[in-house]
Design an enzyme around this catalytic site. Structure first.
Site, PDB file in Angstrom:
ATOM      1  N   HIS A   1       4.734  -8.442  -0.508  1.00  0.00           N
ATOM      2  CA  HIS A   1       4.988  -7.040  -0.827  1.00  0.00           C
ATOM      3  C   HIS A   1       4.030  -6.541  -1.905  1.00  0.00           C
ATOM      4  O   HIS A   1       3.413  -5.497  -1.757  1.00  0.00           O
ATOM      5  CB  HIS A   1       6.436  -6.854  -1.270  1.00  0.00           C
ATOM      6  CG  HIS A   1       6.798  -5.417  -1.469  1.00  0.00           C
ATOM      7  ND1 HIS A   1       7.086  -4.577  -0.422  1.00  0.00           N
ATOM      8  CD2 HIS A   1       6.859  -4.655  -2.590  1.00  0.00           C
ATOM      9  CE1 HIS A   1       7.328  -3.363  -0.890  1.00  0.00           C
ATOM     10  NE2 HIS A   1       7.194  -3.389  -2.205  1.00  0.00           N
TER      11      HIS A   1
ATOM     12  N   CYS B   1       4.777   7.774  -8.855  1.00  0.00           N
ATOM     13  CA  CYS B   1       5.648   8.843  -8.363  1.00  0.00           C
ATOM     14  C   CYS B   1       6.256   8.490  -7.007  1.00  0.00           C
ATOM     15  O   CYS B   1       7.226   9.087  -6.579  1.00  0.00           O
ATOM     16  CB  CYS B   1       4.923  10.172  -8.313  1.00  0.00           C
ATOM     17  SG  CYS B   1       3.310  10.096  -7.567  1.00  0.00           S
TER      18      CYS B   1
END
Lengths: 431, 276
Positions: free
Chosen positions: A87, A46
């Site tokens: 990342h 989300c």
């Protein structure tokens, strides 16, 4: 890697590109099917949607987003090579999360990898990369205290209740008032396994609604006193301007429950529970400030731990890239050594067939050893230098070596992966 | 001979205590608790061998000296804790109990074990007396652990009520589990102590020819028994948590205080003496 997250894009854009279930699997397969893409994985939660690809051109991953929602264009960030690896490691270790150190993200990344492998989009490189990311996240969790403490008000409430009652089996939670915070905390407390959730509200209708929401039973407001004798944890969040639970009421309730412990959690502002209740024996009373203070402390502690976590991520990232590049040089090294050893063996055999008759067992062994030693000494320097060059990201030397020694290069899976993760950093939104 | 074995046991206890304390300080090292438990079990066995050798050497008379009763108390403390951990878990309690075992045991490891004047044959002929001693010391061990758990309860209550959610808060078990454990220990201790008192009374009626003599030792035992009995009863009247913990500690203070007082006046009691 191309993606967008809570840091770069508003929810309106994130929800347009977010995927789950079969849709996610199809999307990953679709991404992999693109011509320039050899491996792919999509992490979709989300808070973030990120596409990790091993590809000859990063445009593919960009298109993945733009095809879904054109407005994503301004919100995408992109990174390559080292940056992309770092990342992923940071994401898995929850260093890029909205709530630093939260635990779900690692599971979500694992799931994303699972979906990618099921769709046969993740290959050898993605597998190594993800496993390293999981290991890094685990190291961060074990070696730092980034996951320690409660990071939200409802989590603090859960922790408190746990320290008072252990679990809530056989106990009852009472929700007084229909405030949002109260309902949230009641849901969080559900994980402690309370037998019953009771809800009472001045307006019974609203109470009924809330009861449905949290899976409890609505009770009439007039029975508050009786309810207090039954409930062990009382969450209070009414809009009342004064104390709903006064000290006298608490004394009465405690008498009714034969002094069994009870805990008031007051999440209302202005406060609904008289703080003097907490002075009664076996009564524990907390207000929103008490809980928020803990959340603040946790956040601060986690931010400090994050510095150590970043160092771990950096070290793992370096180690991973070094390994990857050494691996790229390995085929050349292996064939070089193979060829040299074959020559040494052949020459030794030739010599032995000429003079072997005059030598005893020991002599023959020395001839073989000598041939081997020449190979080792001769290759020692080149091997070290090739490995070093590879570790520094220089792929020209292995190629030159192959050419010089006349080793034919077979096309390798490793070649594509190398190009896809070329070390160029480009990150628009982080700056 | 037996003293060497006891010293070895003490060394193992020290290891167990260290492991439990490490676990308490760093709860992530779950293995420390496992190691502590294993060391404690081994120490318990070695201690048992030490007691067996002691019985051979002194014929059981050592339990009539202060030193002997401490050796027995340490052993039963360790045993009671091992059983308790099996049943209810809570290895953090180990960080409190194992140091106590050491405190009890260490004074017995130095100097010459004093001989009691009791005739070994007298003891050997009375199994009831032996049972009385063992059971009474077990009762004391259970009350001691209960008092420690009560201390843990008070510490944790201070954290929870005072809204300090720091290191102790996260390391100590929940109030509920400590309270329940305390209650169980007090109940078990009371039961065991009752048996010890009955056995003691029977022995007294045989040897002293009268069951009740107003001997200071008897008075003291009765007081302790009444206090813990009351504690078992008031549970139903809503004595939970803090009050219960305070009472448990008070009970143990009475037990230790009266024992020390009796020790300060040798000859005040005929208990544990020559029985002549």
């Amino acid at each position: 890697m191309v993606g967008l997250s809570h840091k770069s894009a508003p929810i309106a854009v994130r929800e347009r590109v977010a995927l789950s279930g079969d849709a996610l699997r199809d999307a990953v397969a679709g991404l992999r099917a693109m011509e320039e893409v050899s491996e792919a994985m999509v992490v979709s939660t989300c808070n973030r949607v990120e596409a990790y690809v091993v590809a000859s051109a990063p445009e593919a991953a960009r298109r993945f987003f733009l095809d879904r929602a054109a407005e994503a264009a301004g919100h995408l960030y992109e990174s390559h090579g080292h940056e992309a690896i770092r990342h992923l490691f940071r994401v898995a270790a929850s260093l890029d999360s909205m709530v630093l150190g939260e635990q779900q993200i690692l599971g979500q990344v694992k799931e994303a990898y699972g979906v990618a492998s099921a769709a046969q989009a993740a290959g050898a490189f993605m597998s190594r990369l993800c496993n390293r990311a999981f290991a890094t996240a685990k190291r961060v969790r074990n070696e730092t205290e980034i996951g320690r403490g409660a990071s939200s008000v409802s989590q603090v409430a859960v922790e408190l209740v746990q320290k008072i009652f252990g679990d809530l089996k056989g106990r009852a939670i009472l929700l007084v008032g229909a405030g949002k915070m109260g309902a949230l905390s009641a849901k969080a407390l559900g994980e402690l396994g309370a037998d019953r959730v009771l809800v009472t509200n001045r307006s019974f209708e609203k109470g009924l609604q809330l009861a449905q929401q949290v899976g409890g039973q609505a009770q009439p407001w007039e029975q508050l006193t009786q309810l207090l004798t039954v409930a062990d944890v009382v969450l209070v969040s009414t809009g009342a301007p004064s104390y709903v639970i006064t000290r006298d009421l608490a004394v009465l309730a405690m008498r009714g429950r034969k002094q069994r412990s009870m805990c008031f959690i007051d999440v209302a502002v202005p406060r609904n529970v008289d703080p003097a209740c907490g002075d009664l024996p076996n009564v524990y009373a907390y207000d929103i400030d008490d809980l928020q203070k803990v959340v603040q402390e946790t956040r601060q502690a986690r931010a400090e731990e994050a510095i150590r976590a970043e160092a771990i991520v950096e070290a793992e990232m370096m180690a991973f890239t070094r390994e990857r590049e050494t691996r790229a040089a390995l085929p050349v090294l292996a064939s070089l050594r193979q060829r040299a050893e074959a020559i040494a063996r052949a020459e030794a055999e030739r010599t032995l067939s000429l003079v072997g008759g005059k030598l005893d067992e020991k002599g023959r062994k020395s001839v073989e050893a000598m041939a081997q030693a020449i190979v080792n000494k001769l290759l020692h320097g080149p091997t070290a230098r090739l490995k070093e060059a590879a570790a520094q990201g220089d792929s020209s030397l292995p190629g030159a070596a192959a050419e010089l020694f006349g080793i034919e290069e077979e096309p390798q899976a490793g070649r594509g992966e190398k190009r896809g993760a070329e070390v160029v950093a480009l990150s628009e939104h982080k700056r | 001979m037996s003293i060497q074995v006891l010293r070895l046991a003490a060394l193992l206890y020290a290891g167990a205590a260290a492991a439990y304390v490490v676990f308490f300080a760093r709860p992530r090292h779950v293995r420390a608790a496992t190691i502590g438990g294993a060391l404690l079990a081994v120490a318990f066995l070695v201690h048992a061998i030490g007691i067996g050798l002691g019985c051979k050497e002194f014929g059981g008379t050592e339990f009539f000296t202060q030193r002997g009763s401490l050796v027995l108390l340490g052993w039963l403390l360790a045993g009671a804790y091992l059983v308790m951990q099996r049943l209810y878990g809570l290895p953090t309690v180990g960080a409190f109990v194992t140091p106590l075992v050491l405190v009890v045991l260490v004074p017995t490891l130095f100097g010459q074990p004093g001989q009691s004047e009791v005739d070994p044959d007298f003891i050997r002929s009375r199994w009831l007396l032996q049972a009385h001693i063992a059971v009474a010391v077990l009762g004391v061990a259970l009350f001691a652990i209960a008092a420690l758990v009560a201390v843990m309860y008070l510490l944790q209550e201070r954290e929870v009520k005072g809204k300090h959610f720091g290191a102790l808060f996260s390391r100590l078990p929940s109030l509920e589990s400590l309270d329940r454990l305390n209650q169980r220990l007090v109940r078990a201790g009371f039961l065991v102590f009752t048996v010890a008192l009955l056995a003691g009374t029977l022995v007294a009626s045989q040897v002293w020819k009268r069951a009740w003599e107003w001997d200071p030792q008897q008075v003291r035992a009765l007081l302790v028994w009444i206090l813990y009995g009351a504690l078992v009863q008031v549970r139903h009247l809503g004595w939970h948590g803090r009050r219960f913990a305070l009472m448990t500690i008070a009970g143990f203070a009475l037990l230790v205080g009266s024992w020390a007082a009796l020790g300060a006046f040798p000859g005040a009691t005929r208990h544990g003496g020559t029985y002549q």
